[in-house]
Design a protein around this motif. Structure first.
Motif, PDB file in Angstrom:
ATOM      1  N   VAL A   5       0.850  -1.087   0.025  1.00 55.86           N
ATOM      2  CA  VAL A   5       0.122   0.055  -0.071  1.00 55.86           C
ATOM      3  C   VAL A   5       0.741   1.309  -0.266  1.00 55.86           C
ATOM      4  O   VAL A   5       0.646   2.364  -0.573  1.00 55.86           O
ATOM      5  CB  VAL A   5      -0.770  -0.113   1.251  1.00 55.86           C
ATOM      6  N   LEU A   6       1.874   1.393   0.801  1.00 52.75           N
ATOM      7  CA  LEU A   6       2.826   2.469   0.916  1.00 52.75           C
ATOM      8  C   LEU A   6       3.568   2.565  -0.403  1.00 52.75           C
ATOM      9  O   LEU A   6       3.744   3.994  -0.790  1.00 52.75           O
ATOM     10  CB  LEU A   6       3.760   2.161   2.235  1.00 52.75           C
ATOM     11  N   CYS A   7       3.998   1.445  -1.080  1.00 55.81           N
ATOM     12  CA  CYS A   7       4.491   1.659  -2.374  1.00 55.81           C
ATOM     13  C   CYS A   7       3.762   2.016  -3.627  1.00 55.81           C
ATOM     14  O   CYS A   7       4.059   2.712  -4.418  1.00 55.81           O
ATOM     15  CB  CYS A   7       5.390   0.492  -2.863  1.00 55.81           C
ATOM     16  N   TRP A   8       2.622   1.638  -3.321  1.00 60.93           N
ATOM     17  CA  TRP A   8       1.574   2.108  -4.383  1.00 60.93           C
ATOM     18  C   TRP A   8       1.346   3.528  -4.019  1.00 60.93           C
ATOM     19  O   TRP A   8       1.209   4.398  -5.151  1.00 60.93           O
ATOM     20  CB  TRP A   8       0.351   1.255  -3.993  1.00 60.93           C
ATOM     21  N   ARG A   9       1.200   4.018  -3.124  1.00 62.82           N
ATOM     22  CA  ARG A   9       0.914   5.580  -2.579  1.00 62.82           C
ATOM     23  C   ARG A   9       2.309   6.398  -3.154  1.00 62.82           C
ATOM     24  O   ARG A   9       1.986   7.404  -3.754  1.00 62.82           O
ATOM     25  CB  ARG A   9       0.601   5.983  -1.334  1.00 62.82           C
ATOM     26  N   THR A  37      -6.061   7.266   2.146  1.00 63.98           N
ATOM     27  CA  THR A  37      -6.764   8.196   2.245  1.00 63.98           C
ATOM     28  C   THR A  37      -6.188   9.108   3.413  1.00 63.98           C
ATOM     29  O   THR A  37      -6.868  10.421   3.764  1.00 63.98           O
ATOM     30  CB  THR A  37      -8.297   7.903   2.606  1.00 63.98           C
ATOM     31  N   ALA A  38      -5.075   8.844   4.057  1.00 59.31           N
ATOM     32  CA  ALA A  38      -4.843   9.616   5.113  1.00 59.31           C
ATOM     33  C   ALA A  38      -4.134  11.110   4.651  1.00 59.31           C
ATOM     34  O   ALA A  38      -3.694  10.922   3.518  1.00 59.31           O
ATOM     35  CB  ALA A  38      -3.756   8.772   6.066  1.00 59.31           C
ATOM     36  N   PRO A  39      -4.265  12.046   5.416  1.00 55.65           N
ATOM     37  CA  PRO A  39      -3.319  13.432   4.790  1.00 55.65           C
ATOM     38  C   PRO A  39      -2.103  13.281   4.516  1.00 55.65           C
ATOM     39  O   PRO A  39      -1.548  14.007   3.691  1.00 55.65           O
ATOM     40  CB  PRO A  39      -3.997  14.271   5.999  1.00 55.65           C
ATOM     41  N   ARG A  40      -1.390  12.498   5.391  1.00 57.27           N
ATOM     42  CA  ARG A  40       0.094  12.168   4.873  1.00 57.27           C
ATOM     43  C   ARG A  40       0.250  10.748   5.008  1.00 57.27           C
ATOM     44  O   ARG A  40      -0.612   9.904   5.434  1.00 57.27           O
ATOM     45  CB  ARG A  40       0.971  12.646   5.940  1.00 57.27           C
ATOM     46  N   ARG A  41       1.192  10.005   4.100  1.00 62.96           N
ATOM     47  CA  ARG A  41       1.319   8.826   4.045  1.00 62.96           C
ATOM     48  C   ARG A  41       1.630   8.221   5.313  1.00 62.96           C
ATOM     49  O   ARG A  41       2.721   8.791   5.943  1.00 62.96           O
ATOM     50  CB  ARG A  41       2.533   8.417   3.089  1.00 62.96           C
ATOM     51  N   PRO A  42       1.302   7.172   5.901  1.00 61.93           N
ATOM     52  CA  PRO A  42       1.407   6.829   7.010  1.00 61.93           C
ATOM     53  C   PRO A  42       2.822   6.196   7.153  1.00 61.93           C
ATOM     54  O   PRO A  42       3.361   5.774   6.165  1.00 61.93           O
ATOM     55  CB  PRO A  42       0.455   5.635   7.336  1.00 61.93           C
ATOM     56  N   ARG A  43       3.452   6.073   8.346  1.00 62.37           N
ATOM     57  CA  ARG A  43       4.755   5.420   8.861  1.00 62.37           C
ATOM     58  C   ARG A  43       4.539   3.873   8.296  1.00 62.37           C
ATOM     59  O   ARG A  43       3.543   3.267   8.507  1.00 62.37           O
ATOM     60  CB  ARG A  43       5.355   5.893   9.860  1.00 62.37           C
ATOM     61  N   PHE A  44       5.624   3.340   7.999  1.00 60.09           N
ATOM     62  CA  PHE A  44       5.624   1.826   7.887  1.00 60.09           C
ATOM     63  C   PHE A  44       5.119   0.963   9.017  1.00 60.09           C
ATOM     64  O   PHE A  44       4.571   0.063   9.246  1.00 60.09           O
ATOM     65  CB  PHE A  44       7.063   1.501   7.175  1.00 60.09           C
ATOM     66  N   ALA A  45       5.918   1.405  10.157  1.00 58.96           N
ATOM     67  CA  ALA A  45       5.626   0.854  11.418  1.00 58.96           C
ATOM     68  C   ALA A  45       4.175   0.960  11.931  1.00 58.96           C
ATOM     69  O   ALA A  45       3.754   0.016  12.494  1.00 58.96           O
ATOM     70  CB  ALA A  45       6.590   1.560  12.332  1.00 58.96           C
ATOM     71  N   GLN A  46       3.385   1.957  11.541  1.00 58.05           N
ATOM     72  CA  GLN A  46       2.068   2.099  12.118  1.00 58.05           C
ATOM     73  C   GLN A  46       1.143   1.299  11.181  1.00 58.05           C
ATOM     74  O   GLN A  46       0.594   0.622  11.767  1.00 58.05           O
ATOM     75  CB  GLN A  46       1.859   3.593  11.772  1.00 58.05           C
TER      76      GLN A  46
END
Length: 490
Positions: free
Chosen positions: A240-244, A330-339
């Protein structure tokens, strides 16, 4: 996303006693918070070494807590090991899974109903190696004691590896690893089972990801998944993070490394001992609802056996993981990986058909990286300690016959509820940090994602969020310039 320019100076470590009121209060036992003019560095006892020493000390305390069982309670009926809350799977499985007889896991059948070892391959190898180092002579009680002691020594090494990896994952926040080292759940459950090996490999994988080494991340993650199933969930967070961020090459390297190392461990057993290899997966699928799960609580309170709990658990876990993925996009900033990693593993734990006390170990390193605040961490750990005591006293009650010594069913249900509510509380705080990034203590110095590796400071390529804004409380340190990213085209 936050981008820290290359000309930014190297910043000193973040000191929790200057950020966290609980840490500041606790530091009074050793002289109080570090002063403004204190000299940092230049001493061999650096933060990582301190964390490791504290970890080893807490591990030793956990071993001491098991002494009543080591000395006699494991060998004199079930009730004593429960009343002393010192149960461990390790000495019992040494006998009942054939290690005492020299059987080879997955290849040799085990006498009894289980037939084959019900653990993943790398955990089975760990167990077998420990049996090689256990004396083959003497009484069975002595051999069981030595087997537990050998395993405890190997698990202590795993605990030290976890401490080092957690301390180094966030470069400027090594002291956050004290959350892992001092966690009551760690000391109480470290030697119940073999989970620390998988956790050590997972922690190493996260360290590699934070260092922008996605292939090495995948290799360690594949090995961790070969020891325990849950680490594969971290690939969901990476996806998901790499997608964003549009980092598909890094994601591909992570997937490739995971698949390669997992196959390297599993393929020989799959080819030559297929029936034994599949036992873990068939056992996990067929296992009924068991201790500690929300499904057991519902079943006991409603009187419904919940024969379809496996379907419910799988379906709801997938839905919750999808919801976490939507949150990330949808978060205002990309969440951290650990989160995200913490939320995905917590979702799996909360909806699993069983919750063994040592499962808390899966979350402790992730919690230390996702939400490094002592108050919230200790609230969660309080629920876990309640559950740890609750399950053993409940088992003491059920095995004491007419004496009914221990915790009755209603008390055990309250212990399950405490575990569920406290875990949900910590999840809610992490979700709040994602939705309100200005509340995230890790980002208050202007950082983006210290555990993110290639994601740290990267711009968004795909997002469903509104235009990101700089967190109100994220005041960059003096001399550091920070750019707040926007969506493409803005």
């Amino acid at each position: 996303m936050t981008k820290v320019h290359e000309d930014s100076p190297v910043l000193p470590p973040v000191l929790p006693t200057r950020q966290d009121e609980v840490a500041a209060a606790g530091s009074e036992f050793i002289g109080g918070p570090l002063g403004r003019y204190a000299r940092l560095g230049g001493h061999w006892l650096n933060p990582v070494r301190v964390v490791v020493l504290v970890t080893l000390g807490m591990f030793a305390l956990g071993m001491a807590q098991k002494l009543p069982c080591y000395n006699w309670a494991w060998f004199r009926g079930a009730g004593s090991q429960y009343t002393h809350a010192c149960y461990s799977d390790i000495p019992h499985l040494f006998v009942v899974r054939g290690f005492a007889d020299g059987l080879t896991p997955y290849f040799d059948r085990i006498p009894g109903d289980m037939q084959f070892l019900e653990y993943p391959v790398l955990t089975g190898l760990f167990m077998k190696v420990a049996s090689w180092m256990t004396p083959g002579s003497g009484s069975m009680q002595h051999r069981e004691q030595m087997y537990w002691m050998v395993n405890a020594g190997m698990l202590m090494v795993c605990a030290a590896v976890i401490a080092v990896c957690v301390a180094r994952t966030h470069r400027r926040r090594p002291w956050d690893a004290l959350l892992f080292a001092l966690a009551p759940g760690f000391a109480l459950t470290a030697t119940i089972n073999w989970d620390l090996m998988a956790i050590a490999l997972t922690a190493a994988a996260m360290l590699m990801w934070s260092r922008s080494r996605p292939l090495a991340f995948g290799v360690f993650l594949g090995l961790a998944t070969a020891a325990k199933l849950y680490p594969v969930l971290l690939l969901g967070a990476v996806f998901v993070l790499c997608w964003r961020a549009g980092k598909w090459r890094a994601f591909g390297a992570a997937v490739g490394g995971t698949a390669a190392s997992w196959l390297a461990v599993n393929l020989p057993v799959m080819l030559f001992a297929w029936e034994g290899w599949t036992k873990f997966y068939t056992f996990s699928q067929e296992r009924p609802i068991d201790f500690g799960s929300v499904w057991l609580l519902i079943s006991q309170r409603s009187g419904n056996p919940l024969e379809d709990a496996n379907t419910y658990a799988t379906g709801l876990t997938l839905l919750l993981c999808a919801a976490i993925g939507a949150l990330a996009l949808t978060a205002p900033r990309r969440p951290r990986f650990a989160q995200l990693a913490f939320l995905l593993v917590a979702a799996f734990i909360l909806l699993n058909k069983v919750y063994s006390p040592q499962y808390v170990l899966w979350l402790i390193p992730l919690a230390a990286l996702a939400r490094p605040r002592w108050r919230d961490f200790l609230i969660w750990q309080t629920g876990e300690v309640i559950y740890f005591l609750g399950i053993w006293f409940y088992l003491a009650y059920t095995t004491s016959g007419d004496k009914h010594q221990g915790l009755p069913l209603e008390g055990y249900q309250l212990a399950i509820t405490a575990h569920l509510l406290c875990t949900l509380y910590l999840c809610a705080v992490v979700v709040r940090d994602i939705l309100l990034p200005d509340r995230d203590v890790v980002r208050r110095d202007g950082s983006d994602d210290p555990s993110g590796g290639v994601l740290d400071g990267a711009e968004d390529v795909f997002t469903l969020a509104q235009t990101p804004k700089a967190p109100q409380d994220a005041a960059p340190s003096e001399g550091q310039r920070v750019d707040w990213g926007a969506r493409p085209g803005e």
